[in-house]
Design a protein around this motif. Structure first.
Motif, PDB file in Angstrom:
ATOM      1  N   UNK A 571      -6.097 -23.174 -11.449  1.00  0.00           N
ATOM      2  CA  UNK A 571      -6.127 -21.877 -10.788  1.00  0.00           C
ATOM      3  C   UNK A 571      -5.791 -22.010  -9.301  1.00  0.00           C
ATOM      4  N   UNK A 572      -6.211 -23.103  -8.702  1.00  0.00           N
ATOM      5  CA  UNK A 572      -5.892 -23.321  -7.283  1.00  0.00           C
ATOM      6  C   UNK A 572      -4.390 -23.479  -7.094  1.00  0.00           C
ATOM      7  N   UNK A 573      -3.731 -24.206  -8.013  1.00  0.00           N
ATOM      8  CA  UNK A 573      -2.286 -24.371  -7.914  1.00  0.00           C
ATOM      9  C   UNK A 573      -1.559 -23.045  -8.116  1.00  0.00           C
ATOM     10  N   UNK A 574      -2.050 -22.201  -9.038  1.00  0.00           N
ATOM     11  CA  UNK A 574      -1.428 -20.896  -9.245  1.00  0.00           C
ATOM     12  C   UNK A 574      -1.585 -20.004  -8.015  1.00  0.00           C
ATOM     13  N   UNK A 575      -2.776 -20.007  -7.416  1.00  0.00           N
ATOM     14  CA  UNK A 575      -2.976 -19.215  -6.201  1.00  0.00           C
ATOM     15  C   UNK A 575      -2.103 -19.708  -5.057  1.00  0.00           C
ATOM     16  N   UNK A 576      -1.927 -21.014  -5.000  1.00  0.00           N
ATOM     17  CA  UNK A 576      -1.063 -21.564  -3.956  1.00  0.00           C
ATOM     18  C   UNK A 576       0.386 -21.141  -4.174  1.00  0.00           C
ATOM     19  N   UNK A 577       0.837 -21.142  -5.416  1.00  0.00           N
ATOM     20  CA  UNK A 577       2.205 -20.694  -5.703  1.00  0.00           C
ATOM     21  C   UNK A 577       2.385 -19.218  -5.361  1.00  0.00           C
ATOM     22  N   UNK A 578       1.370 -18.407  -5.690  1.00  0.00           N
ATOM     23  CA  UNK A 578       1.465 -16.989  -5.350  1.00  0.00           C
ATOM     24  C   UNK A 578       1.510 -16.784  -3.839  1.00  0.00           C
ATOM     25  N   UNK A 579       0.777 -17.578  -3.086  1.00  0.00           N
ATOM     26  CA  UNK A 579       0.727 -17.412  -1.634  1.00  0.00           C
ATOM     27  C   UNK A 579       2.060 -17.781  -0.980  1.00  0.00           C
ATOM     28  N   UNK A 580       2.697 -18.852  -1.455  1.00  0.00           N
ATOM     29  CA  UNK A 580       3.949 -19.294  -0.833  1.00  0.00           C
ATOM     30  C   UNK A 580       5.167 -18.660  -1.485  1.00  0.00           C
ATOM     31  N   UNK A 581       4.992 -17.891  -2.579  1.00  0.00           N
ATOM     32  CA  UNK A 581       6.119 -17.184  -3.174  1.00  0.00           C
ATOM     33  C   UNK A 581       6.868 -17.944  -4.237  1.00  0.00           C
ATOM     34  N   UNK A 582       6.294 -18.995  -4.822  1.00  0.00           N
ATOM     35  CA  UNK A 582       6.955 -19.699  -5.913  1.00  0.00           C
ATOM     36  C   UNK A 582       6.795 -18.927  -7.220  1.00  0.00           C
ATOM     37  N   UNK A 583       7.801 -19.033  -8.095  1.00  0.00           N
ATOM     38  CA  UNK A 583       7.758 -18.343  -9.374  1.00  0.00           C
ATOM     39  C   UNK A 583       6.723 -18.998 -10.274  1.00  0.00           C
ATOM     40  N   UNK A 584       6.027 -18.187 -11.048  1.00  0.00           N
ATOM     41  CA  UNK A 584       4.953 -18.690 -11.905  1.00  0.00           C
ATOM     42  C   UNK A 584       5.248 -18.313 -13.350  1.00  0.00           C
ATOM     43  N   UNK A 585       4.912 -19.251 -14.250  1.00  0.00           N
ATOM     44  CA  UNK A 585       4.959 -19.048 -15.697  1.00  0.00           C
ATOM     45  C   UNK A 585       3.669 -19.649 -16.247  1.00  0.00           C
ATOM     46  N   UNK A 586       2.567 -18.877 -16.285  1.00  0.00           N
ATOM     47  CA  UNK A 586       1.250 -19.470 -16.574  1.00  0.00           C
ATOM     48  C   UNK A 586       1.151 -20.103 -17.945  1.00  0.00           C
ATOM     49  N   UNK A 587       1.932 -19.641 -18.960  1.00  0.00           N
ATOM     50  CA  UNK A 587       1.750 -20.156 -20.315  1.00  0.00           C
ATOM     51  C   UNK A 587       2.568 -21.419 -20.565  1.00  0.00           C
ATOM     52  N   UNK A 588       3.324 -21.902 -19.586  1.00  0.00           N
ATOM     53  CA  UNK A 588       4.137 -23.097 -19.795  1.00  0.00           C
ATOM     54  C   UNK A 588       3.427 -24.310 -19.246  1.00  0.00           C
ATOM     55  N   UNK A 589       3.613 -25.446 -19.929  1.00  0.00           N
ATOM     56  CA  UNK A 589       2.991 -26.673 -19.443  1.00  0.00           C
ATOM     57  C   UNK A 589       3.893 -27.325 -18.404  1.00  0.00           C
ATOM     58  N   UNK A 590       3.443 -28.402 -17.844  1.00  0.00           N
ATOM     59  CA  UNK A 590       4.120 -28.992 -16.691  1.00  0.00           C
ATOM     60  C   UNK A 590       5.482 -29.571 -17.015  1.00  0.00           C
ATOM     61  N   UNK A 591       5.737 -29.843 -18.281  1.00  0.00           N
ATOM     62  CA  UNK A 591       7.033 -30.405 -18.636  1.00  0.00           C
ATOM     63  C   UNK A 591       8.159 -29.417 -18.585  1.00  0.00           C
ATOM     64  N   UNK A 592       7.856 -28.104 -18.554  1.00  0.00           N
ATOM     65  CA  UNK A 592       8.890 -27.091 -18.515  1.00  0.00           C
ATOM     66  C   UNK A 592       9.409 -26.959 -17.086  1.00  0.00           C
ATOM     67  N   UNK A 593      10.686 -26.771 -17.016  1.00  0.00           N
ATOM     68  CA  UNK A 593      11.311 -26.577 -15.712  1.00  0.00           C
ATOM     69  C   UNK A 593      11.270 -25.102 -15.360  1.00  0.00           C
ATOM     70  N   UNK A 594      10.758 -24.777 -14.219  1.00  0.00           N
ATOM     71  CA  UNK A 594      10.661 -23.385 -13.801  1.00  0.00           C
ATOM     72  C   UNK A 594      11.948 -23.006 -13.082  1.00  0.00           C
TER      73      UNK A 594
END
Length: 595
Positions: A571-594
């Motif tokens: 959740x901390x990583x997702x909040x950090x992505x939202x703060x800096x404006x990175x695209x998020x795909x919460x249901x994908x695991x780390x192996x997926x390329x965003x």
């Protein structure tokens, strides 16, 4: 020593004969598996046990004699005791049961010396090491159950426990139970199937029919794999779309599951068998739920009503009654939202020029979306009619199609979110870079660290000017980014619930949970003992009962791996992505390329 004799309950009242079983290697324990009844020929008994040893891969032997009082067999005890010379063993057990007593009398012969258990031992002054303990067990439950040792220890590993060896011995000796006392032949046995064999005509018919079905299914899957291995599906547009659509992802999972089910190779290990059984039951339940959905969807023209609902929701030009507040138009609401943002939202003073540019840019995309809806509206009902047929492949497939339809219907919201996030992210990184300039720092790309750097006056002036411009334009961009991010998170929440439902159906171990509910002894966590009888002059008799696995442990051990089983961002990583404006795909695991 303390000798533990694991004795099956089904043999408590068996006729006199020979005890067949196994000495547990490395422990002072013995497992009794069956009783060979008189009359018999010792040579035929030896031959039969040698055949069972080759088939079961277990060191079976004649453990001793078993006698029970019966009219006309007064000299049976002495006859059976004399057989110890024909079946040479390091230890020979002589078990007998007296009338009116629940316990057994045991004599253990050690290479010619006799030690009596019970009062005789105590009178002789022997210490505790000469005692015998009987552990009664349900032979059918022990044979069908799988013991889950602590710390992930499996049978066959070094340091395996005594209990694991007992369960392993009974399970591997299943061929020994095919012959009972009612069969015609020189050997007659008593074991758990002696009171009636368990058989099912339906099960046998399913086994016979499963072979050709698996062969046909394997042939079809091989054709499908050959088609997917060609160059056409791997071309850039098709490969890109297949990696983004939930329907294609679900199809790949179901193809893998069907390959596992249709494999003609017999499951040798317990884990492999449970995986195939869980996938098979999950697949059947998925198909059944899909057929129920089809039966509901194609009655009372529900497809037409659904199409008439979707088009007005996404369109702005379709007239509806003013009182209909439930089916508000998404495009109209977005247009009103943009017009509100282009004014003075919540009394905030925004940069007028940038506000107008961004608002008109997004309004143009809404008009493009309306034109697309006008083009597709005549075909919506037909598309939904054929899409509904996908439920015959399973409810998960239908839900994946619904998720893709939601993604297509809200594609304009996704575009708004991407545009706003990219612009906001660019300004955030620009401001952070210019902030390092004021502090005499710079980002070293090669070393991936912040190093000291000296700047001249012109660089500082240009950096100050750019920092001021970006800083004053940031509130306008941040407001658009915040609004469209909230809209995007609403769509992601709906899609996430659908993905969780699909993943639950794909991964939940229905077969294992069915065993836990209806036959809890099949999945054993351990055993517990209770005292059956402790009569004077008799051995201590214990009853071994199976402790089933906890439901949470069953789900954890037998859950089918899917994409949700991989580690995700915190959740901390997702909040950090939202703060800096990175695209998020919460249901994908780390192996997926965003993207």
């Amino acid at each position: 020593m303390v000798l533990k004799i694991f004795f099956p309950q089904c043999c408590n009242m068996a006729d006199s004969g020979l005890l067949v079983g196994r000495w547990v290697p490395g422990f002072d324990s013995v497992v009794v598996l069956a009783v060979v009844h008189y009359p018999f020929i010792p040579g035929q008994v030896k031959k039969y046990l040698s055949e069972m040893q080759r088939e079961c891969q277990v060191d079976l032997s004649v453990l001793g004699s078993w006698s029970i009082p019966k009219d006309g067999q007064e000299g049976m005890d002495s006859f059976l005791n004399d057989l110890s010379t024909i079946f040479p063993q390091g230890h020979w057990l002589q078990l007998s049961r007296e009338v009116g007593k629940r316990g057994f009398v045991c004599q253990v012969i050690h290479r010619g010396s006799v030690q009596l258990e019970g009062e005789e031992e105590k009178e002789g002054g022997d210490d505790e090491k000469d005692k015998v303990i009987f552990v009664h067990y349900n032979q059918r439950k022990v044979m069908l159950s799988h013991l889950h040792p602590a710390h992930g220890q499996e049978p066959g590993e070094e340091g395996v426990s005594e209990l694991c060896l007992v369960f392993q011995t009974v399970a591997q000796c299943q061929p020994l139970f095919f012959l009972d006392k009612y069969d015609d032949g020189p050997i007659k046995l008593t074991h758990w199937q002696s009171e009636g064999r368990e058989a099912s005509i339906l099960v046998e018919l399913v086994k016979q029919a499963s072979v050709p079905v698996c062969m046909v299914l394997t042939w079809l899957l091989s054709l499908w794999n050959q088609l997917m291995s060609t160059r056409v599906p791997n071309m850039w547009p098709l490969h890109f779309l297949s990696s983004k659509l939930s329907t294609c992802v679900q199809m790949s999972y179901r193809t893998e599951h069907l390959q596992t089910i249709s494999s003609l190779k017999r499951a040798q290990q317990h884990g492999h068998f449970m995986r195939k059984a869980n996938i098979f039951v999950s697949f059947l339940v998925d198909i059944a739920l899909g057929l129920l959905l089809i039966s509901w969807l194609y009655r009372e023209n529900r497809v037409g009503r659904l199409a008439n609902t979707l088009v007005p929701v996404a369109d702005v030009s379709v007239c509806r009654p003013p009182s209909d507040t439930l089916n508000k138009h998404v495009a109209k609401e977005l247009q009103e939202l943009l017009e509100w943002l282009m004014g003075a939202p919540a009394g905030l003073k925004m940069n007028r020029a940038l506000d107008q540019v961004l608002g008109r840019f997004f309004l143009y995309h809404i008009h493009l979306w309306i034109s697309y809806i006008h083009l597709m509206s005549p075909f919506i009902e037909m598309i939904l009619w054929y899409v509904g047929l996908s439920a015959c492949l399973g409810l998960t497939f239908a839900l994946s199609v619904v998720s893709d339809i939601i993604a297509l219907l809200t594609f304009h919201i996704y575009c708004f979110y991407v545009y706003g996030a990219r612009i906001y992210c660019l300004k955030i990184y620009g401001l952070s870079s210019l902030w390092r300039l004021f502090r005499g720092k710079k980002w070293n790309v090669l070393r991936q660290r912040v190093d000291s750097c000296s700047y001249d006056l012109d660089q500082l002036f240009i950096g100050t000017l750019l920092f001021t411009i970006l800083l004053f334009l940031l509130p306008t961009t941040a407001l658009y980014y915040l609004v469209f991010t909230l809209l995007r998170l609403g769509v992601v929440l709906v899609q996430g619930l659908i993905h969780l439902t699909v993943d639950f159906i794909n991964s939940f171990p229905l077969f294992a949970m069915g065993l836990r509910v209806f036959q809890s002894y099949r999945l054993a966590e351990g055993v517990k003992f209770k005292v059956l009888c402790e009569e004077p002059g008799m051995s201590l008799h214990l009853m071994m009962e199976i402790n089933p696995l906890k439901s949470s442990t069953v789900v954890q051990l037998y859950r089918t791996p899917t994409y949700s089983c991989y580690p995700k961002d915190s959740w901390w990583a997702l909040c950090k992505k939202l703060f800096v404006g990175e695209l998020i795909y919460p249901w994908r695991h780390k192996g997926f390329k965003e993207d």
